[in-house]
Design an enzyme around this catalytic site. Structure first.
Site, mmCIF file in Angstrom:
data_model
loop_
_atom_site.group_PDB
_atom_site.id
_atom_site.type_symbol
_atom_site.label_atom_id
_atom_site.label_comp_id
_atom_site.label_asym_id
_atom_site.label_seq_id
_atom_site.Cartn_x
_atom_site.Cartn_y
_atom_site.Cartn_z
ATOM 1 N N ASP A 4 0.844 -1.191 0.000
ATOM 2 C CA ASP A 4 0.000 0.000 0.000
ATOM 3 C C ASP A 4 0.878 1.239 0.000
ATOM 4 O OD1 ASP A 4 0.729 0.547 2.615
ATOM 5 O OD2 ASP A 4 -1.177 -0.020 3.484
ATOM 6 N N LEU A 5 0.252 2.389 -0.242
ATOM 7 C CA LEU A 5 0.982 3.640 -0.400
ATOM 8 C C LEU A 5 1.040 4.398 0.925
ATOM 9 C CD1 LEU A 5 -0.435 4.783 -3.847
ATOM 10 C CD2 LEU A 5 1.832 3.856 -3.364
ATOM 11 N N ASP A 64 -5.734 2.424 -1.894
ATOM 12 C CA ASP A 64 -4.305 2.364 -2.219
ATOM 13 C C ASP A 64 -3.716 0.992 -1.891
ATOM 14 O OD1 ASP A 64 -4.603 2.670 0.524
ATOM 15 O OD2 ASP A 64 -2.689 3.711 0.763
#
Length: 298
Positions: free
Chosen positions: A179-180, A222
């Site tokens: 994930d970001l 994300d």
């Protein structure tokens, strides 16, 4: 004046008369086309359509390869050799442009051969349109509309298949979750349009960082996943480092202060979908706990 007598036979289906053997000749000429249409109606896979069609087209022309270019991309017959001269034909049905059929041949195609091919194309039009419609619907059902990656539903199906394959063939694999970092602040400060640009760019980085045998998915938001066709820690580390390095070098992501956290694990024969996912998610949690912008396994 000399009389000319024509021997004729009754044609029961029409109630009229034809010279002897005329109907037999007509049926014999039509049979290959009828057979082609029947064969084309057995599949909705474009590659298979082209392979079936090519077998009949080869009675007219000596081709080495056959492709079809459409809005879905490029499809081709099995074992297509595309090294020779391309000859392109537009396929249209009721003023709808389906795409372009491309023959690859060693020699030039005469006008007479082109005319024969165009007549043969009539058998391909409706099966090809059906296949295009099916594949567009399938794409909408399995692909994320923003990034073009496979979606969570497809991920669940693929993961179940890989686990079953591991049980039957002892063919292990790896699972990676990503994930970001700091993504929420992009949406909050710069708007969802900027957030979409970040997601699209990150998806491109993931596609460029994996091999052709690996598959990338977007869950939503994300969150992303990669099913890696390799049960080695070193392969996972190489892919993770490649992703993080590219993210750091990306102007757009650096501009917004976005990095990525990664968790990964190797499958085993006792795994089910829930167990391998939980183990990978635990690795992602470790990466977050260690300050983000890193990869951890579990």
């Amino acid at each position: 004046m000399e009389n000319v007598h024509i021997l004729a036979q009754r044609v029961s289906t029409r109630g009229d008369y034809l010279p002897f053997n005329t109907e037999q000749y007509t049926n014999r000429e039509a049979d290959p086309i009828h057979k082609l249409v029947e064969q084309l109606q057995t599949t909705l896979h474009i590659d298979e359509l082209l392979t079936v069609f090519a077998e009949h087209a080869q009675r007219i022309i000596k081709l080495s390869g056959l492709q079809f270019h459409s809005s879905l991309g490029v499809a081709q017959m099995y074992n297509s050799d595309n090294q020779h001269i391309p000859f392109k034909f537009d396929l249209e049905l009721n003023e709808e442009h389906l795409g372009q059929l491309v023959y690859f041949c060693q020699y030039q195609i005469s006008d007479a051969i082109k005319a024969k091919l165009c007549r043969l194309h009539c058998a391909l039009l409706y099966p090809m349109r059906n296949a295009l419609t099916y594949n567009r619907v399938l794409k909408l059902a399995t692909k994320d509309s923003l990034t073009g990656l496979y979606n969570r539903s497809q991920f669940s199906d693929s993961l179940a298949q890989r686990i079953e394959r591991t049980r039957r063939l002892q063919s292990n694999f790896s699972l990676m979750l990503l994930d970001l970092d700091n993504f929420k602040q992009v949406n909050d400060r710069h708007g969802h349009s900027a957030g979409d640009d970040v997601l699209i760019k990150f998806a491109d980085i993931l596609k460029q960082s994996v091999r052709s045998t690996d598959t990338v998915y977007r869950f939503g938001g994300d969150e992303f996943a990669i099913i890696i066709d390799d049960p080695q820690f070193t392969t996972n580390k190489v892919i993770a480092e490649r992703v993080m390095h590219t993210v750091r070098k990306c102007h757009l992501l650096s501009k917004f202060g976005v990095t990525t956290s990664i968790g990964f694990t190797l499958s085993n024969i006792q795994d089910c979908e829930a167990s391998i996912f939980a183990r990978t998610d635990k690795g992602l949690y470790k990466a977050k706990a260690h300050g983000r912008n890193c990869a951890r396994t579990s």
